[in-house]
Design an enzyme around this catalytic site. Sequence first.
Site, PDB file in Angstrom:
ATOM      1  NE  ARG A  69      -5.133   2.798  13.079  1.00  0.00           N
ATOM      2  CZ  ARG A  69      -4.686   3.872  13.531  1.00  0.00           C
ATOM      3  NH1 ARG A  69      -3.886   4.341  14.475  1.00  0.00           N
ATOM      4  NH2 ARG A  69      -5.360   4.936  13.133  1.00  0.00           N
ATOM      5  CG  HIS A  70      -1.858   1.905   8.688  1.00  0.00           C
ATOM      6  ND1 HIS A  70      -2.451   2.779   9.777  1.00  0.00           N
ATOM      7  CD2 HIS A  70      -2.886   1.632   8.053  1.00  0.00           C
ATOM      8  CE1 HIS A  70      -3.722   2.915   9.632  1.00  0.00           C
ATOM      9  NE2 HIS A  70      -4.124   2.119   8.452  1.00  0.00           N
ATOM     10  CD  GLU A 103      -3.333   4.748   0.800  1.00  0.00           C
ATOM     11  OE1 GLU A 103      -3.392   5.877   1.068  1.00  0.00           O
ATOM     12  OE2 GLU A 103      -3.876   4.093  -0.231  1.00  0.00           O
ATOM     13  NE  ARG A 155      -3.622  -2.591   0.626  1.00  0.00           N
ATOM     14  CZ  ARG A 155      -4.422  -3.087   1.617  1.00  0.00           C
ATOM     15  NH1 ARG A 155      -4.899  -2.338   2.662  1.00  0.00           N
ATOM     16  NH2 ARG A 155      -5.063  -4.101   1.232  1.00  0.00           N
ATOM     17  CB  SER A 166     -11.615  -5.465   5.448  1.00  0.00           C
ATOM     18  OG  SER A 166     -12.825  -5.092   5.388  1.00  0.00           O
ATOM     19  NE  ARG A 186      -3.803  -3.131  11.171  1.00  0.00           N
ATOM     20  CZ  ARG A 186      -4.472  -2.390  10.724  1.00  0.00           C
ATOM     21  NH1 ARG A 186      -5.889  -2.558  10.542  1.00  0.00           N
ATOM     22  NH2 ARG A 186      -4.086  -1.167  10.120  1.00  0.00           N
ATOM     23  CD  GLU A 240      -9.997  -2.684   9.206  1.00  0.00           C
ATOM     24  OE1 GLU A 240     -10.253  -1.352   9.406  1.00  0.00           O
ATOM     25  OE2 GLU A 240      -9.990  -3.090   8.174  1.00  0.00           O
TER      26      GLU A 240
END
Length: 428
Positions: free
Chosen positions: A219-220, A213, A211, A354, A402, A351
């Site tokens: 947490r990323h 981002e 990703r 998903s 996670r 989270e």
Amino acid sequence: MSRNYIYELSGLEDGKRVDIAGWVQDIRKLKNVAFLMVRDNTGIIQATLKLDNETTKHMINELTRESVIKLTGILNKHSPAKGGVEVQTIDLSLLNRSLTPLPLGIADPVEADFDTRFNNRFLDLRKPERLKIFHVESELLWGIRKFLNSEHFVEVHTPKIVAAATEGGADLFGVKYFEKNAYLNQSPQLYKEMLMSAGFDRVFEVGPAFRAEEHNTPRHLNEFTSIDIEMSFSDHNDAMSMLERSVKAGIESVALSNTFRDLDSTEIEVPEIPFPRISYQKCIDYLHKNGVEMEFGVDFSPEQLKIVGEQFKSFYFITEWPSQVRAFYTMPKENNNLVTNSFDLQYRDKEITSGAQRIHEVDMLEKRLKEKGLNPADFEFHLKAFRYGMPPHAGWGLGLERLTMILLDLQNIREVSLFPRDRTRIVP
RNA sequence: GCCCCGAUAGUGUAGUGGCCUAUCAUACGAGCCUGUCGAGCUCGUGACACGGGUCCAAAUCCCGUUCGGGGCGCCA
């Protein structure tokens, strides 16, 4: 090189001749005797060494912390040392000498900063408590793999180099692919679905997801490990059931493993299933009841999620997310097009997974693509698979780091990545 | 991308304009100690991120750069 692992020494009989090999974590030299704390990946033990000749004295003076040695000795189970077990050295050989001083201490009482630790990750990982994280992660994954295998899932490997922006939303890393531009895949989603059309029935994949981002949070990661499944003739409820059983199987595997050997073992609590389900709307109601603003159609902020999570002591599902915040392929709920047959698995405010039932009708899929501002022509390779007999299907993607993080109550996801890739770090 | 904070020996820190020839711990080096176990004791080596500025005087104040941390946003 025959040798005894350190964790097994306490189970051997007193006076036995043993060979151990590892790193010298600490050296305590006295006048006539020296003590070496020798560590391998299973534990640590004290070796004693009589300083009764010049050769030995010289060797001890040459030894440095974190040097690699091999030694033969006699097991002494009546030692005054901690744990009561030590090895009386007969023969010591230095296999590889470490430089001094160390860029970061293994046995030092001072803890190093994050940056120092990750710049010297090979040393940082020598600490037993770091090693433990990856043993747990491995055991967790084995548990999930074995469970999925028993449920007739086939393990697959889909491409990580892809041609187009696959799903919209997340930014992708670009790569040069000979004369073409390509990207690193953000998820195996579209490929898993094509395999449903291909008749694989049930697939799972464990692999990297990328990703691009620019997030900067505990947490990323920009590269993480995703456990993805997809199952045919199934809906979101089937997928949730498979998920909670997978998570339970993974955690059980950790709890039952001998991974920890003589390391400090953490209390691992195996969760009860089924996990509680709460709808997105119910979460909003709960927030409103607690005087927190939240409108329908947006994702929860970390603060809001914290409040929602207070209701649960471990895992729970948030279901029926509005279609605005879900990907184009998510199946709308029958009789209520505002929400979808989707879910997130949460652990308190975090989270982990998903998932959803997916759209299997091509017309609806094209419609949703357009609604999301995407061009169906860009997805032709994918849509094609829906035109010739696509079964109804559902699936999910679970972040391995996670889950491990939650299990060990770690506060930063980088701890769970051997060589984390974050906003700024690509070395080592 | 936005906001806040930080950068001092190998590591982790103290230090808010002169008392800094920079504190302490740990590591490292030399030595002492017949069994240590966070060993102890003595001595020693070792640092103000970089560039500019203010000032009689800068680790300390200002500007910029680089690097890092926290929070938010972004994020199937």
